[in-house]
Design a protein around this motif. Structure first.
Motif, mmCIF file in Angstrom:
data_model
loop_
_atom_site.group_PDB
_atom_site.id
_atom_site.type_symbol
_atom_site.label_atom_id
_atom_site.label_comp_id
_atom_site.label_asym_id
_atom_site.label_seq_id
_atom_site.Cartn_x
_atom_site.Cartn_y
_atom_site.Cartn_z
ATOM 1 N N GLY A 160 0.594 -1.144 -0.182
ATOM 2 C CA GLY A 160 -0.094 -0.038 0.375
ATOM 3 C C GLY A 160 0.798 1.528 0.221
ATOM 4 N N VAL A 161 1.852 1.709 0.329
ATOM 5 C CA VAL A 161 2.944 1.849 0.704
ATOM 6 C C VAL A 161 2.986 2.895 -0.782
ATOM 7 N N GLY A 162 3.190 2.040 -1.529
ATOM 8 C CA GLY A 162 3.723 2.664 -2.894
ATOM 9 C C GLY A 162 2.889 3.696 -3.502
ATOM 10 N N ARG A 163 1.629 3.940 -2.987
ATOM 11 C CA ARG A 163 0.898 5.022 -3.861
ATOM 12 C C ARG A 163 1.554 6.848 -3.255
ATOM 13 N N PHE A 164 2.150 6.777 -2.232
ATOM 14 C CA PHE A 164 2.727 7.926 -1.720
ATOM 15 C C PHE A 164 4.457 8.028 -2.955
ATOM 16 N N GLY A 165 5.066 7.079 -3.608
ATOM 17 C CA GLY A 165 6.294 7.686 -3.820
ATOM 18 C C GLY A 165 6.650 6.685 -3.615
ATOM 19 N N ALA A 166 7.349 6.518 -4.872
ATOM 20 C CA ALA A 166 8.409 5.018 -4.655
ATOM 21 C C ALA A 166 9.653 4.712 -4.089
ATOM 22 N N ASP A 167 10.188 6.190 -3.488
ATOM 23 C CA ASP A 167 10.946 6.548 -2.040
ATOM 24 C C ASP A 167 10.768 5.806 -1.232
ATOM 25 N N LYS A 168 8.743 6.039 -0.924
ATOM 26 C CA LYS A 168 8.466 5.271 0.108
ATOM 27 C C LYS A 168 8.247 3.968 0.408
ATOM 28 N N VAL A 169 8.507 3.223 -1.136
ATOM 29 C CA VAL A 169 8.760 1.864 -0.913
ATOM 30 C C VAL A 169 10.041 1.406 0.009
ATOM 31 N N VAL A 170 11.182 1.992 -0.521
ATOM 32 C CA VAL A 170 12.057 2.145 -0.123
ATOM 33 C C VAL A 170 12.822 2.230 0.985
ATOM 34 N N ARG A 171 12.508 3.052 1.289
ATOM 35 C CA ARG A 171 11.864 3.648 2.863
ATOM 36 C C ARG A 171 11.659 2.818 3.780
ATOM 37 N N PHE A 172 9.941 2.058 3.751
ATOM 38 C CA PHE A 172 10.182 1.447 4.346
ATOM 39 C C PHE A 172 10.705 0.321 4.462
ATOM 40 N N ALA A 173 11.206 -0.250 3.245
ATOM 41 C CA ALA A 173 12.044 -1.577 2.960
ATOM 42 C C ALA A 173 13.733 -1.811 3.639
ATOM 43 N N ALA A 174 13.808 -0.613 3.748
ATOM 44 C CA ALA A 174 15.321 -0.331 4.773
ATOM 45 C C ALA A 174 14.909 -0.762 6.400
ATOM 46 N N LEU A 175 13.319 -0.161 6.655
ATOM 47 C CA LEU A 175 12.822 -0.367 7.908
ATOM 48 C C LEU A 175 12.701 -2.061 8.655
ATOM 49 N N VAL A 176 12.376 -2.838 7.702
ATOM 50 C CA VAL A 176 12.265 -3.490 7.446
ATOM 51 C C VAL A 176 13.936 -4.450 7.484
ATOM 52 N N GLU A 177 15.044 -4.075 6.661
ATOM 53 C CA GLU A 177 15.717 -4.460 6.302
ATOM 54 C C GLU A 177 16.648 -4.390 8.192
ATOM 55 N N ARG A 178 16.528 -3.207 8.591
ATOM 56 C CA ARG A 178 17.128 -2.274 9.690
ATOM 57 C C ARG A 178 16.120 -2.972 10.808
ATOM 58 N N PHE A 179 15.264 -3.572 11.229
ATOM 59 C CA PHE A 179 14.450 -4.344 12.918
ATOM 60 C C PHE A 179 13.711 -5.590 12.187
ATOM 61 N N GLY A 180 13.626 -5.933 11.394
ATOM 62 C CA GLY A 180 13.423 -7.351 10.820
ATOM 63 C C GLY A 180 11.517 -6.863 11.112
ATOM 64 N N GLU A 181 10.630 -7.981 10.357
ATOM 65 C CA GLU A 181 9.489 -8.300 11.260
ATOM 66 C C GLU A 181 8.572 -8.838 11.803
ATOM 67 N N PRO A 182 8.029 -7.822 12.569
ATOM 68 C CA PRO A 182 7.658 -8.115 13.784
ATOM 69 C C PRO A 182 6.487 -9.513 13.807
ATOM 70 N N ASP A 183 6.666 -10.781 15.013
ATOM 71 C CA ASP A 183 5.504 -11.806 14.575
ATOM 72 C C ASP A 183 4.310 -11.234 14.996
ATOM 73 N N LEU A 184 3.285 -10.886 14.384
ATOM 74 C CA LEU A 184 1.769 -10.309 15.014
ATOM 75 C C LEU A 184 0.959 -11.498 15.967
#
Length: 196
Positions: A160-184
């Motif tokens: 969903g974040v892609g609708r705000f721009g490709a830069d937002k997708v890249v920024r989110f991917a960097a956060l996933v890389e840094r902090f990992g995915e939480p087990d929800l």
């Protein structure tokens, strides 16, 4: 640093209705739970108390968007961060806590975003800069206050974040890389809310 009890009391004091308090306070507690789980795995060097307080306070500005009848002003929702920042400043809390409010929306709102999208915000940069701010902003992406409230998987948010721009997708991917995915899964079961 305010205690959990002091933060809850502030929420109760500024919440316009009991329903608004339950929705926002529960969301903030869940974001805190997500942040603490991520912190335990990927938070070396981060200030645990600051992350906790920032998580519990990040959405306090939402209360300022309710009218006297208890209706939320959805059109101006993007302002909740700056409203929360001002609320905490007026309450005498440190700038370091106010920044969690104004810098957690999406994966950050840049000065260019404000200008290009003509957002109803003072022209400024609203991106998380410290590790603590980034962690709280990231943890916030995994839960939403929609009706009904839900947990959001990393894949769903990324889609969903892609609708705000490709830069937002890249920024989110960097956060996933840094902090990992939480087990929800355990959180979703405990709160009896679905994961989308």
């Amino acid at each position: 640093m305010p205690t959990d009890e002091q933060i809850r009391a502030l929420h109760e004091r500024v919440a316009p209705t009991p329903e608004a308090f339950r929705l926002v306070w529960t969301h903030c507690r869940i974001v805190c739970e997500v942040a603490e789980r991520l912190l335990a795995r990927h938070g070396a060097g981060l200030d645990v108390a600051l992350v906790r307080a920032g998580s519990l306070l990040h959405d306090i500005g939402v209360y300022r968007l309710y009218d006297p009848a208890g209706r939320l002003d959805e059109e101006n929702y993007i302002r909740h961060g700056v409203l929360g920042h001002a609320l905490l400043r007026d309450a005498g809390l440190p700038e370091s806590l106010g920044r969690f409010c104004s810098r957690h929306t999406g994966v950050g709102i840049s000065r260019e975003d404000v200008l290009r999208q003509r957002l109803p915000l003072p022209v400024a940069d609203y991106t998380a800069t410290t590790g603590e701010e980034q962690l709280v902003m990231y943890a916030d992406k995994f839960h939403t206050k929609t009706t009904p409230p839900t947990f959001v998987s990393a894949a769903s948010y990324a889609a969903g974040v892609g609708r705000f721009g490709a830069d937002k997708v890249v920024r989110f991917a960097a956060l996933v890389e840094r902090f990992g995915e939480p087990d929800l899964r355990a959180l979703a079961r405990a709160h009896r809310q679905p994961i989308v």
